[in-house]
Design an enzyme around this catalytic site. Sequence first.
Site, short mmCIF file in Angstrom:
data_model
loop_
_atom_site.label_atom_id
_atom_site.label_comp_id
_atom_site.label_asym_id
_atom_site.label_seq_id
_atom_site.Cartn_x
_atom_site.Cartn_y
_atom_site.Cartn_z
N SER A 21 0.82 -1.21 0.00
CA SER A 21 0.00 0.00 0.00
C SER A 21 0.86 1.25 0.00
O SER A 21 2.08 1.20 0.22
CB SER A 21 -0.92 0.02 1.24
N ASP A 42 5.97 -7.47 2.29
CA ASP A 42 4.98 -6.95 3.23
C ASP A 42 4.64 -8.05 4.21
O ASP A 42 4.94 -9.23 3.97
CB ASP A 42 3.72 -6.47 2.50
N ASP A 60 7.94 -10.52 7.94
CA ASP A 60 7.91 -9.50 8.98
C ASP A 60 9.32 -8.93 9.11
O ASP A 60 10.25 -9.66 9.47
CB ASP A 60 7.44 -10.12 10.30
N SER A 139 11.13 10.77 7.87
CA SER A 139 9.95 11.64 7.87
C SER A 139 10.39 13.05 8.20
O SER A 139 11.38 13.26 8.91
CB SER A 139 8.94 11.17 8.92
N TYR A 152 6.92 8.41 17.22
CA TYR A 152 7.15 8.35 15.78
C TYR A 152 8.29 9.27 15.37
O TYR A 152 9.20 8.88 14.63
CB TYR A 152 5.88 8.71 15.02
N LYS A 156 11.94 8.12 13.65
CA LYS A 156 12.41 8.57 12.35
C LYS A 156 13.70 9.37 12.47
O LYS A 156 14.52 9.39 11.54
CB LYS A 156 11.32 9.38 11.65
#
Length: 242
Positions: A21, A42, A60, A139, A152, A156
């Site tokens: 995705s 995935d 995984d 990110s 998060y 990152k």
Amino acid sequence: MQTLDKQTVSSRSVLVTGANSGMGRATAQRFAAEGWHVLAVDIAEPAQPAEPNITPVVADIVDEAALAKAIDGALAGKPRLAAVINAAGIFPTSSLESFDVELYRRIFDINVLGTLNVARVGARHIGPELGGSMVFFASVDAFAVSRNQLLYSASKAAVVSFTRSLAIELAESGITVNAIAPGWVLTEGTRRGGRIEAAIPDIPLKRAASVEEIADWAWNLGRAPSYMTGETVCIAGGVFMR
């Protein structure tokens, strides 16, 4: 950036994680469209049938041994691995008040440990003889933190840090290591709950990126080793400058 002819490209494989995705899927499709053999990794089987040049790999990334076994099997009889793109990651909200040990371990296991596992498995296959490239998904939150993204953002930032470290460590093997740091991107996850609509007014370009735009950057950095390594490119519509 090095130019590759069709014959050279067709003799190469790329490992792309998070490939079912969003940005991972768009990246897998971009490499496949350019003639590469794609190992589309995935944690679950893809919902759609396999596309040309794409081999789904269920693994995984937190489990290095299982990941290595799956990649070994998927590469048997296939073109050599020349690039690794780690797009897998999660971004649940967290704050000092709300986080717990389970959430901390889940975020850091997938975003940090998972990236390192993918890098180590990939580096073994790329090897020092012909070299290759790695691209990690960081990110913009690694640089310009957001409210309720405590864990998060930290995960990152770790990706940005070991992008630099691995660039030095793997240079002698002819492997370049870079990262991209997207801002708001139109994915299945960011569309949930109206979060992206609320964020767009604060983006200088007044829009979110498409997954194809991010895949273009992954392609440009991953298609061949260049003189650029250890860098993180922010693709965030100007948010970082603010």
